[in-house]
Motif scaffolding. Structure first.
Motif, PDB file in Angstrom:
ATOM      1  N   SER A  53       5.694   1.054  -6.202  1.00 19.69           N
ATOM      2  CA  SER A  53       6.818   0.278  -5.666  1.00 19.69           C
ATOM      3  C   SER A  53       6.395  -1.164  -5.394  1.00 19.69           C
ATOM      4  CB  SER A  53       7.322   0.911  -4.369  1.00 19.69           C
ATOM      5  OG  SER A  53       6.348   0.793  -3.343  1.00 19.69           O
ATOM      6  N   ARG A  54       7.367  -2.044  -5.314  1.00 18.33           N
ATOM      7  CA  ARG A  54       7.079  -3.447  -4.962  1.00 18.33           C
ATOM      8  C   ARG A  54       6.376  -3.517  -3.614  1.00 18.33           C
ATOM      9  NH1 ARG A  54      10.668  -8.041  -2.708  1.00 18.33           N
ATOM     10  NH2 ARG A  54       9.347  -9.842  -3.116  1.00 18.33           N
ATOM     11  N   LYS A  55       6.853  -2.722  -2.673  1.00 16.87           N
ATOM     12  CA  LYS A  55       6.264  -2.694  -1.329  1.00 16.87           C
ATOM     13  C   LYS A  55       4.779  -2.321  -1.410  1.00 16.87           C
ATOM     14  CE  LYS A  55       8.644  -0.002   0.925  1.00 16.87           C
ATOM     15  NZ  LYS A  55       9.084   1.318   0.996  1.00 16.87           N
ATOM     16  N   ASN A  57       2.746  -2.519  -4.023  1.00 11.96           N
ATOM     17  CA  ASN A  57       2.001  -3.572  -4.713  1.00 11.96           C
ATOM     18  C   ASN A  57       1.712  -4.748  -3.788  1.00 11.96           C
ATOM     19  OD1 ASN A  57       1.816  -2.153  -7.125  1.00 11.96           O
ATOM     20  ND2 ASN A  57       3.767  -2.924  -7.851  1.00 11.96           N
TER      21      ASN A  57
END
Length: 142
Positions: A53-55, A57
């Motif tokens: 997820s972006r979070k 990363n």
């Protein structure tokens, strides 16, 4: 008035929905998202998030993140904790149910757990080593 260590840890241990904050780069403000979390006084707060997820990363890139929990009744109170990532691990077999049980019960818990075990199978546990705390109960006076 700032909370004592015992008060802030007890407050964080309650089942609030947290705002997770993590730096999102030099040209962006921080990523802020609501998230379920778990914490026991004296321990390390932890969250579940998708491994790609972006979070996740952003957390990996920053090496740290923040959690903020608050309430408005009976008095406005908040606790913010920030620190480095202590551990990223595969979740145990009951982690989805264990975390959801802080927020749901009965049939809703059963339905959510069945869904999460399939749909959130790629999630990892991210633990924080608390380093910096900010807290206040805005309805108390010394």
């Amino acid at each position: 008035m700032a909370l004592s260590r015992e008060e802030r840890e007890a407050f964080l241990a309650q089942p609030h929905v947290a705002a997770l904050g993590v730096t999102a780069g030099h040209d962006r403000g921080p990523l802020l998202v609501p998230i379920w979390y778990a914490y026991r006084p004296g321990g390390m707060p932890w969250v579940l998030t998708g491994v790609d997820s972006r979070k996740m990363n952003l957390i990996k890139a920053a090496g740290r993140f923040s959690l903020l929990v608050q309430r408005t009744e009976p008095t406005p109170r908040y606790v913010s904790v920030e620190g480095p990532v202590a551990d990223i691990a595969e979740p145990g077999p009951t982690v989805h149910r264990d975390l959801a049980a802080r927020y749901l019960s009965g049939e809703a818990l059963d339905r959510y757990t069945a869904w999460a075990e399939v749909e959130l199978a790629d999630h990892v546990v991210v633990r924080m080593r608390p380093e910096h705390w900010t807290s206040a109960d805005l309805g108390t006076t010394a």
